[in-house]
Design a protein around this motif. Structure first.
Motif, PDB file in Angstrom:
ATOM      1  N   ILE A 136       0.863  -1.181   0.000  1.00 42.40           N
ATOM      2  CA  ILE A 136       0.000   0.000   0.000  1.00 42.40           C
ATOM      3  C   ILE A 136       0.898   1.230   0.000  1.00 42.40           C
ATOM      4  O   ILE A 136       1.670   1.445   0.939  1.00 42.40           O
ATOM      5  N   ILE A 137       0.804   2.021  -1.043  1.00 45.89           N
ATOM      6  CA  ILE A 137       1.622   3.228  -1.173  1.00 45.89           C
ATOM      7  C   ILE A 137       0.787   4.431  -0.740  1.00 45.89           C
ATOM      8  O   ILE A 137      -0.205   4.776  -1.383  1.00 45.89           O
ATOM      9  N   GLY A 138       1.192   5.042   0.368  1.00 48.82           N
ATOM     10  CA  GLY A 138       0.477   6.197   0.887  1.00 48.82           C
ATOM     11  C   GLY A 138      -0.417   5.836   2.044  1.00 48.82           C
ATOM     12  O   GLY A 138      -1.275   4.950   1.916  1.00 48.82           O
ATOM     13  N   ALA A 139      -0.229   6.508   3.184  1.00 50.82           N
ATOM     14  CA  ALA A 139      -1.027   6.224   4.381  1.00 50.82           C
ATOM     15  C   ALA A 139      -1.923   7.404   4.717  1.00 50.82           C
ATOM     16  O   ALA A 139      -1.954   7.898   5.842  1.00 50.82           O
ATOM     17  N   GLN A 192       2.968  -8.585  -5.040  1.00 47.36           N
ATOM     18  CA  GLN A 192       2.081  -9.255  -5.986  1.00 47.36           C
ATOM     19  C   GLN A 192       0.970  -8.306  -6.435  1.00 47.36           C
ATOM     20  O   GLN A 192       0.551  -8.332  -7.581  1.00 47.36           O
ATOM     21  N   THR A 193       0.519  -7.459  -5.493  1.00 48.40           N
ATOM     22  CA  THR A 193      -0.499  -6.465  -5.807  1.00 48.40           C
ATOM     23  C   THR A 193      -0.129  -5.167  -5.100  1.00 48.40           C
ATOM     24  O   THR A 193       0.209  -5.178  -3.918  1.00 48.40           O
ATOM     25  N   VAL A 194      -0.194  -4.068  -5.836  1.00 50.61           N
ATOM     26  CA  VAL A 194       0.126  -2.753  -5.275  1.00 50.61           C
ATOM     27  C   VAL A 194      -1.121  -1.869  -5.315  1.00 50.61           C
ATOM     28  O   VAL A 194      -1.797  -1.766  -6.352  1.00 50.61           O
ATOM     29  N   PHE A 195      -1.417  -1.247  -4.180  1.00 48.59           N
ATOM     30  CA  PHE A 195      -2.491  -0.260  -4.096  1.00 48.59           C
ATOM     31  C   PHE A 195      -1.833   1.102  -3.928  1.00 48.59           C
ATOM     32  O   PHE A 195      -1.191   1.364  -2.905  1.00 48.59           O
ATOM     33  N   SER A 196      -1.989   1.960  -4.910  1.00 52.28           N
ATOM     34  CA  SER A 196      -1.288   3.238  -4.895  1.00 52.28           C
ATOM     35  C   SER A 196      -2.255   4.408  -4.756  1.00 52.28           C
ATOM     36  O   SER A 196      -3.248   4.496  -5.481  1.00 52.28           O
ATOM     37  N   LEU A 204       2.693  -4.539   3.211  1.00 56.22           N
ATOM     38  CA  LEU A 204       3.649  -3.465   3.436  1.00 56.22           C
ATOM     39  C   LEU A 204       2.964  -2.118   3.220  1.00 56.22           C
ATOM     40  O   LEU A 204       2.283  -1.917   2.213  1.00 56.22           O
ATOM     41  N   VAL A 205       3.130  -1.202   4.173  1.00 55.99           N
ATOM     42  CA  VAL A 205       2.612   0.161   4.047  1.00 55.99           C
ATOM     43  C   VAL A 205       3.806   1.104   3.930  1.00 55.99           C
ATOM     44  O   VAL A 205       4.704   1.089   4.779  1.00 55.99           O
ATOM     45  N   LEU A 206       3.805   1.918   2.891  1.00 55.71           N
ATOM     46  CA  LEU A 206       4.888   2.871   2.650  1.00 55.71           C
ATOM     47  C   LEU A 206       4.325   4.293   2.646  1.00 55.71           C
ATOM     48  O   LEU A 206       3.357   4.585   1.943  1.00 55.71           O
ATOM     49  N   ASP A 207       4.942   5.167   3.425  1.00 53.35           N
ATOM     50  CA  ASP A 207       4.562   6.575   3.418  1.00 53.35           C
ATOM     51  C   ASP A 207       5.783   7.400   3.811  1.00 53.35           C
ATOM     52  O   ASP A 207       6.563   6.981   4.682  1.00 53.35           O
ATOM     53  N   LYS A 208       5.932   8.564   3.190  1.00 57.20           N
ATOM     54  CA  LYS A 208       7.104   9.396   3.457  1.00 57.20           C
ATOM     55  C   LYS A 208       7.020  10.128   4.789  1.00 57.20           C
ATOM     56  O   LYS A 208       8.034  10.601   5.305  1.00 57.20           O
ATOM     57  N   ASP A 209       5.802  10.249   5.364  1.00 55.98           N
ATOM     58  CA  ASP A 209       5.609  10.997   6.603  1.00 55.98           C
ATOM     59  C   ASP A 209       5.420  10.067   7.791  1.00 55.98           C
ATOM     60  O   ASP A 209       5.045   8.897   7.631  1.00 55.98           O
ATOM     61  N   ASP A 210       5.644  10.618   8.978  1.00 61.55           N
ATOM     62  CA  ASP A 210       5.414   9.823  10.192  1.00 61.55           C
ATOM     63  C   ASP A 210       3.999   9.988  10.720  1.00 61.55           C
ATOM     64  O   ASP A 210       3.639   9.415  11.746  1.00 61.55           O
TER      65      ASP A 210
END
Length: 380
Positions: A8-11, A138-142, A34-40
């Motif tokens: 998951i790209i972006g929280a 396998q799957t990306v949610f952006s 996996l969750v990815l985000d540039k901010d805390d």
């Protein structure tokens, strides 16, 4: 290279709600997420507002509610109840403080604070590249929105709901904290659709947002000068301090964002077209979309086949067609709706919950000719 079932790209709202829904569902217990985000997510970087009937799932997080709204214009002023709806305000920081720890606590969820630079689809996986490393999924949610995509075509007009807001504190009581100003078109329109949006927290504190539905953004000082002028015009010579500021721009378009989804990449939130095209409201629709998306995931069918369309998209399209060509008509259209129809019916219509008879009442409220011309243009 670490591999995950779901990335998951972006929280933001969409990413966090999706991560939470997947994390708490036993069906996905064996899936790595996996969750990815540039901010805390430690800052109050946004405000979400929505309306709903009765008790809602986010009520414990709500910062303020209103049961009455004000709508005004050059020759029209109305204070009205919105029953059975309640207008609710949710601060970003309260949402993050609740959902981020929950998501991080799920045993199958990994949270990494990294900025995603790109993601690329391969035959059996998607490679996601951050500033320091790469992951495969396998799957990306952006939720990464590319504003250039809808601008590369001319079939669907693209406007923006853009705004600058000041949270101010005054030296004396001036606000009616029981009533939110939903749209005040008394501000100079200058050839656009412009209004002031005010959320009072107390008699001395409120969030004032100068908002436009138009094609182009303004210079920062233009928003600020408009807020200053509105305060002076409506509250006189009061002393006030700016506690906080916020700026936002949300695309208003019926562009089919879902066409960019693939077997392994699915766009969510604004990037997925989840914002209401005619208003820019996104949060409540996102909260409804996520459970439906997760239910669809359980079927195992291709993500490319997941798309929801409705007649309401056509109503949105006609309004945007009008505002794109004649942006100055916006205040007249919205004022006519509130002057001739109950506020609760308007909110029901904007939430895509009306029946055909109710929709007929709504579309006949404004002057018909602009809509007839827009309809003919779309048909032929």
């Amino acid at each position: 290279m670490p591999n995950y079932d779901y990335i998951i790209i972006g929280a933001g709202a969409a990413g966090l709600l999706l991560a939470d829904t997947l994390g708490k569902d036993p069906f996905f217990a064996s899936k790595s997420i996996l969750v990815l985000d540039k901010d805390d997510k430690s800052k109050n970087d946004r405000t979400w507002c929505f309306w709903e009937r009765g008790i809602g799932r986010f009520d414990d997080l709500i910062h303020k509610t209103w049961n009455h709204i004000y709508v005004g214009g050059q020759k029209f002023q109305q204070s009205t109840s919105i029953a059975p709806y309640t207008y609710k305000m949710l601060r970003g920081i309260d949402f993050y403080d609740h959902f981020v720890p929950r998501v991080k606590a799920y045993p199958n969820v990994t949270w990494i604070q990294e900025e995603v630079q790109q993601f690329e689809e391969h035959e059996h996986e998607v490679v996601v590249t951050t500033v320091t490393q790469e992951f495969t999924g396998q799957t990306v949610f952006s939720s990464l929105y590319d504003p250039s995509l809808p601008l590369k075509q001319s079939i669907f007009p693209v406007l923006q709901q853009h705004f600058l807001g000041w949270h101010i504190k005054t030296d004396r009581s001036v606000f009616n904290q029981s009533e939110a100003t939903f749209m005040d078109f008394s501000v100079p329109q200058k050839g656009n659709t412009r209004f002031m949006y005010t959320l009072p927290f107390s008699e001395t504190e409120a969030l004032l947002e100068y908002t436009l539905f138009s094609e182009h953004l303004l210079e920062k000082n233009e928003y600020e000068e408009a807020i200053k002028a509105y305060i002076a015009q409506n509250f006189g010579d009061i002393a006030y301090s700016v506690q906080d500021t916020e700026f936002g721009s949300i695309p208003m378009t019926c562009y089919p964002f879902h066409q960019h989804n693939s077997e392994q990449i699915f766009h969510i939130g604004i990037a997925g077209g989840w914002a209401k095209p005619s208003t820019g409201y996104t949060f409540y629709n996102t909260a409804r979309q996520v459970p439906q998306l997760v239910a669809y995931l359980k079927t195992g069918r291709p993500l490319t086949q997941y798309h929801q369309n409705s007649r309401f998209l056509y109503y949105d399209m006609l309004l945007l067609d009008i505002l794109y060509k004649k942006n100055h008509l916006g205040h007249d259209i919205f004022e006519s709706m509130f002057k001739k129809r109950k506020a609760s019916l308007i909110l029901k219509f904007l939430e895509n919950e009306t029946n055909v008879w109710e929709e007929l009442q709504m579309v006949t409220a404004p002057k018909p000719m602009p809509f007839i011309k827009a309809l003919l243009h779309r048909l032929f």
